[in-house]
Structures are given as structure tokens and as C-alpha cells.
Design a protein around this motif. Structure first.
Motif, mmCIF file in Angstrom:
data_model
loop_
_atom_site.group_PDB
_atom_site.id
_atom_site.type_symbol
_atom_site.label_atom_id
_atom_site.label_comp_id
_atom_site.label_asym_id
_atom_site.label_seq_id
_atom_site.Cartn_x
_atom_site.Cartn_y
_atom_site.Cartn_z
ATOM 1 N N ILE A 156 0.858 -1.182 0.000
ATOM 2 C CA ILE A 156 0.000 0.000 0.000
ATOM 3 C C ILE A 156 0.892 1.229 0.000
ATOM 4 C CG2 ILE A 156 -1.809 1.258 1.221
ATOM 5 C CD1 ILE A 156 -2.623 -1.416 2.510
ATOM 6 N N ASN A 157 0.725 2.077 -0.994
ATOM 7 C CA ASN A 157 1.559 3.264 -1.130
ATOM 8 C C ASN A 157 0.802 4.507 -0.663
ATOM 9 O OD1 ASN A 157 3.632 1.696 -2.581
ATOM 10 N ND2 ASN A 157 2.164 1.696 -4.277
ATOM 11 N N ILE A 158 1.225 5.072 0.471
ATOM 12 C CA ILE A 158 0.611 6.284 1.016
ATOM 13 C C ILE A 158 1.354 7.484 0.439
ATOM 14 C CG2 ILE A 158 -0.052 7.512 3.097
ATOM 15 C CD1 ILE A 158 -1.313 4.749 2.825
ATOM 16 N N THR A 159 0.654 8.320 -0.299
ATOM 17 C CA THR A 159 1.330 9.407 -1.022
ATOM 18 C C THR A 159 1.651 10.622 -0.160
ATOM 19 O OG1 THR A 159 -0.789 10.352 -1.697
ATOM 20 C CG2 THR A 159 0.201 8.711 -3.156
ATOM 21 N N LYS A 160 0.831 10.881 0.884
ATOM 22 C CA LYS A 160 0.999 12.062 1.738
ATOM 23 C C LYS A 160 0.970 13.351 0.921
ATOM 24 C CE LYS A 160 3.623 9.640 5.329
ATOM 25 N NZ LYS A 160 4.880 9.579 6.136
ATOM 26 N N LYS B 203 -2.322 13.614 -4.306
ATOM 27 C CA LYS B 203 -2.510 12.453 -5.174
ATOM 28 C C LYS B 203 -3.103 11.289 -4.375
ATOM 29 C CE LYS B 203 1.259 13.557 -8.377
ATOM 30 N NZ LYS B 203 2.520 13.070 -8.991
ATOM 31 N N PRO B 204 -3.929 10.467 -5.015
ATOM 32 C CA PRO B 204 -4.561 9.339 -4.295
ATOM 33 C C PRO B 204 -3.563 8.249 -3.941
ATOM 34 C CG PRO B 204 -5.058 9.213 -6.638
ATOM 35 C CD PRO B 204 -4.375 10.539 -6.420
ATOM 36 N N ASN B 205 -3.843 7.545 -2.847
ATOM 37 C CA ASN B 205 -3.022 6.395 -2.468
ATOM 38 C C ASN B 205 -3.215 5.270 -3.481
ATOM 39 O OD1 ASN B 205 -2.269 7.772 -0.124
ATOM 40 N ND2 ASN B 205 -3.952 6.892 1.063
ATOM 41 N N THR B 206 -2.183 4.484 -3.674
ATOM 42 C CA THR B 206 -2.251 3.377 -4.624
ATOM 43 C C THR B 206 -1.894 2.067 -3.937
ATOM 44 O OG1 THR B 206 0.048 3.730 -5.330
ATOM 45 C CG2 THR B 206 -1.678 4.848 -6.599
ATOM 46 N N VAL B 207 -2.233 0.977 -4.598
ATOM 47 C CA VAL B 207 -1.964 -0.346 -4.058
ATOM 48 C C VAL B 207 -1.386 -1.223 -5.153
ATOM 49 C CG1 VAL B 207 -2.971 -2.407 -2.986
ATOM 50 C CG2 VAL B 207 -3.877 -0.154 -2.423
ATOM 51 N N ALA C 153 -6.174 2.885 -4.216
ATOM 52 C CA ALA C 153 -6.560 2.250 -2.955
ATOM 53 C C ALA C 153 -8.083 2.194 -2.807
ATOM 54 C CB ALA C 153 -5.947 3.008 -1.783
#
Length: 241
Positions: free
Chosen positions: A198-202, A205-209, A222
Motif C-alpha cells: 500500500i503506497n501512502i502518497t501524503k 494524489k490518491p493512495n495506490t496499491v 486504494a
């Protein structure tokens, strides 16, 4: 008359592409009521009864069946033929002893997947938001429009197991690496895979998985990942997955 029709009906060519109706057969089709699912993510109950389940030959017959309380959604009789049915809803026909769960196929269309009576005793709901209400209690806002007040700690993206028809939260599946997820949007909709990272962008931009499948890995949003279990799905899926 035309103005009234526009409130109660929807032009067929404007209906969502996943509806199993032909846009050239008639000018109008039924317009869903305001309810737990958005029009783009739902099917009116009449279309479910007439066009998918085919237990009625026409709209009049479908309305009679629905008005008689013969169709249950999440364990409760729904007598509004415009009631919006959506993802993960459990549709029951007690007289026919048949139960279905609403799921997406690989083309993004909503389908009714036959399930066992045991599988029909609960539904899965994703937590879309969490808020604190009066008394300091925690309220979960779920993907199907319902709210649930809980005492345990949860996170957005987690999925709760809800008993039906009493709506009690009995368990939950944490949104984390290693879980099994169903993709509910984008070009991989309907695919099942393992949450690899799980990629949290902070940022804005939206988080991706990153999702891992037998055919390889891919990246998706996500918000498109609906976790179904830790090692394997807790519900049955089309194709025996």
C-alpha cells in the motif's frame, strides 16, 4: 406530463452502461430512488426482478412481486420498485429459496451471484469514513450508505462483516498487505488479487496499491480495493474463486 415523467423515469440512453437494458427498445426506463447507492453504482429493483432474475415478464408483474414483499434486500423486504440495489447487497427470494450477492464482473457490470444460505447471513461493507459523534462514540460510515456506531478501533479502507438483517458488526478485515482484495473500479475491475504493498502518497494524489495475481502485478487506486479476507475470500465468488 413530460415533466412528471422526467422525475419518475430515466431516458434509456442515459442509463448506466452496466444496466442490462437495450437503449433502443423504449424511450424510458425506471429511475432509481435516492438511497444507499448512487445511480451509477446501482440497479433499480425492478430491473433486477424483470431483466436479471427474469421472475417477471414485464414491469407490471415485477411491481406486483416487489409490492408483495417477495424480494428481500439485506434481509429486509423492499417494496419500492425503484429501490437502488448495489455492490455487496444480498438479494433473497424466500419463496423460491434463492439468494444472490451483487458483485461486479470483468466489464464493470453488476451481476447477481448465487450464494448459499450460510453465505447469505452477512454482507461485507467497506469503511469509507470514520467520525466521532455525541458522547465521544465512533461512527463508521460504510460504502452502502449505512452508519454503524462501534467501540473498537477501525481504519478507513477496512471492511466490516455485518449480520443481516439486524445490521450488527460481528468482525472485520483490516486493509493491509497480505490480504486478498477484489478490484471494484478501473481497468482491472472484477479481478481478485493479493495486496502486496500500500503506497501512502501524503499529498493530494490518491493512495495506490500494488496487487499481485497469478498473471503478474499491477497498480490500482486504494479506493478500488475491497478486501475480502486474510488468506482467502470469506464470501463465494463467481468462478469458484
Amino acid at each position: 406530463m413530460a415533466k412528471m415523467g422526467s422525475r419518475k423515469h430515466l431516458k434509456r440512453f442515459k442509463s448506466p452502461v452496466h444496466w442490462p437494458i437495450h437503449p433502443k427498445e423504449d424511450k424510458w426506463t425506471v429511475k432509481p430512488s435516492a438511497g444507499p447507492h448512487a445511480i451509477e453504482e446501482s440497479l433499480p429493483l425492478l430491473i433486477v426482478v424483470r431483466d436479471i432474475l427474469k421472475v417477471a415478464d414485464n414491469a407490471r408483474e415485477a411491481k406486483i412481486i416487489i409490492n408483495n414483499g417477495d424480494i428481500l434486500v439485506d434481509g429486509r423486504a423492499r417494496k419500492d420498485y425503484k429501490f437502488p440495489v448495489g455492490f455487496m447487497d444480498v438479494i433473497s427470494l424466500p419463496k423460491a429459496e434463492k439468494v444472490y450477492r451483487v458483485l461486479p464482473d470483468h466489464k464493470g457490470r453488476l451481476i447477481l451471484h448465487p450464494i448459499s444460505k450460510e453465505n447469505a447471513e452477512f454482507k461485507l461493507c467497506m469503511i469509507t469514513d470514520i467520525s466521532t459523534i455525541k458522547g465521544g462514540k465512533t461512527q463508521l460510515n460504510l460504502h452502502d450508505g449505512r452508519n454503524s456506531v462501534v467501540e473498537k478501533a477501525y481504519s478507513s479502507g477496512d471492511v466490516v462483516v455485518v449480520e443481516i438483517p439486524d445490521q450488527t458488526v460481528t468482525d472485520h478485515i483490516k486493509f493491509e498487505s497480505g490480504t486478498v482484495g477484489l478490484i471494484t473500479g478501473g481497468k482491472h475491475i472484477g479481478e481478485l488479487g493479493k495486496v502486496k504493498e500500500i503506497n501512502i502518497t501524503k499529498s493530494s494524489k490518491p493512495n495506490t496499491v500494488e496487487i499481485e495475481t497469478d498473471d503478474g502485478t499491477f497498480l490500482t487506486l486504494a479506493d478500488y480495493v475491497f478486501v475480502l479476507g486474510t488468506d482467502k475470500p470469506v464470501i463465494s465468488l463467481p468462478g469458484g474463486k
